[in-house]
Design a protein around this motif. Structure first.
Motif, PDB file in Angstrom:
ATOM      1  N   HIS A  31       0.841  -1.199   0.000  1.00  0.00           N
ATOM      2  CA  HIS A  31       0.000   0.000   0.000  1.00  0.00           C
ATOM      3  C   HIS A  31       0.876   1.248   0.000  1.00  0.00           C
ATOM      4  N   ASN A  45      -1.006  -3.519  -4.117  1.00  0.00           N
ATOM      5  CA  ASN A  45      -2.341  -2.985  -3.822  1.00  0.00           C
ATOM      6  C   ASN A  45      -3.438  -4.043  -3.685  1.00  0.00           C
ATOM      7  N   ARG A  88      -6.886  -5.583  -2.578  1.00  0.00           N
ATOM      8  CA  ARG A  88      -8.122  -4.801  -2.449  1.00  0.00           C
ATOM      9  C   ARG A  88      -9.219  -5.516  -1.663  1.00  0.00           C
TER      10      ARG A  88
END
Length: 396
Positions: free
Chosen positions: A46, A61, A63
């Motif tokens: 992140h 990333n 999610r």
């Protein structure tokens, strides 16, 4: 031979780009390796909204929150494989990855991986074990701590986290060539549970620091870091209030509160004592000036610390370091390089009195020992030599 005669391509994997001690260590490692001509790439889980990636930084990333923590994600796997194909790293330095650990470890089976163990998550889900008696345990209730740990309100939640950490630990055993934690204590723990492990003390950047003149007008005791219950700041404030060191002594707290509850609890003590001053968060660039103007730095953690940079920065600035005996701080301050106390308010009061009653020559003897230790043991060059030696020994 392979390591010493070839410029290597490193990939360093970390949860965040900017956050705390681990992220500072990552930046130092990149600086050290790059200075010796190696290519260093960084991969983050992140980044913050204000963060910008350079040409050698990548973002994974995840999610799907808890699903990514618990299960293998084929889409993330494909993305990570693509990044590895682009970089073709010779060596992967893996820090703690909390967002998608199962996926990351599965994909890294194809790589030479060195685990830079940064905390005690393999020892305790929160690195702060509270037993039935209310005491703090040593943090070695491996895979059975849910039977007596009082940290969680929910035994089910603790059991789930212990199961997940155990699963991650089992994967690390299969994937990681060697674990390189900063402290001997964590290295010994990992060895007991089947990991190839060797302590690699954190590096510390420092300028040549001449002996300081200690202010006789006021003795500033400082705390630097996250302000929450795990870090023992509330107990420190209570202890400083009870120690009643006199008008010439002040406690300065620098850092951001982790929660509103922490803020209310700690500010209540601060507001009742004019000698305790809260400054809020400060930039890392301001730390040096604060250290140079202080008498002692206090690291009162109930959290099992690994090998905190806060101690190293204090030692490198010839500042008296006062710390709890949790984790690797006992190693850092061994042989008279600081003042160690067992975690507890009365013990903190005693440590503060010991610090305040030091004669000038006693103070100088402690801080000079600490400075000389950091200067040779934690230098960038020493860290580089140790890191490459461990890589060579593990892959030859």
């Amino acid at each position: 031979y392979w390591v010493s005669n070839k410029k290597l391509r490193f990939l360093v994997i970390n949860e965040y780009k900017k956050c705390g001690g681990t992220e500072n260590s990552v930046r130092k490692i990149r600086k050290i390796l790059s200075a010796h001509g190696h290519d260093v790439y960084l991969l983050y889980m992140h980044i913050g909204k204000e963060d910008v990636l350079d040409a050698k930084e990548y973002l994974l990333n995840p999610r799907f929150g808890m699903l990514d923590k618990l299960f293998y994600n084929p889409f993330l796997s494909y993305k990570l494989k693509h990044i590895l194909d682009n970089i073709s790293p010779d060596v992967v330095l893996l820090n703690n990855v909390f967002s998608a650990p199962i996926t990351v470890l599965h994909v890294l089976k194809r790589c030479r991986v060195f685990y830079m163990a940064r905390d005690y998550s393999a020892v305790c889900p929160h690195a702060t074990c509270i037993t039935d008696s209310g005491d703090i345990c040593d943090g070695f209730k491996y895979r059975s701590c849910f039977l007596e740990c009082k940290y969680h309100n929910s035994k089910l939640q603790l059991l789930l986290k212990r199961w997940l950490l155990g699963r991650i630990d089992s994967l690390r055993l299969k994937v990681v060539n060697k674990s390189l934690p900063p402290s001997e204590m964590l290295a010994d723990y990992l060895k007991k549970h089947g990991h190839k492990s060797c302590a690699l003390n954190n590096p510390n950047e420092y300028d040549a620091c001449p002996p300081r003149s200690i202010s006789q007008n006021v003795h500033k005791y400082i705390y630097l870091g996250a302000v929450n219950g795990n870090k023992g700041v509330y107990e420190l404030a209570l202890a400083f209030d009870r120690a009643d060191l006199g008008k010439k002594c002040e406690l300065h707290i620098y850092g951001k509160f982790s929660s509103l509850d922490d803020e209310k609890k700690i500010m209540k003590v601060i507001e009742s004592n004019n000698s305790i001053i809260y400054h809020g968060h400060i930039a890392h660039e301001e730390v040096q000036a604060i250290l140079r103007d202080s008498y002692a730095i206090v690291v009162p953690s109930r959290w099992i610390e690994n090998y905190p940079g806060t101690c190293l920065e204090g030692m490198a600035n010839r500042l008296l370091v006062i710390a709890s005996d949790r984790g690797g701080m006992k190693e850092q301050l061994a042989d008279g390089r600081g003042i160690i106390f067992h975690f507890g308010i009365l013990e903190m009061v005693d440590a503060l009195h010991r610090a305040e009653n030091l004669a000038l020559d006693e103070y100088k003897n402690i801080t000079d020992k600490a400075y000389e230790y950091v200067r040779w043991n934690n230098s960038y060059e020493m860290y580089y030599e140790r890191l490459l030696r461990e890589i060579l020994n593990s892959i030859k």
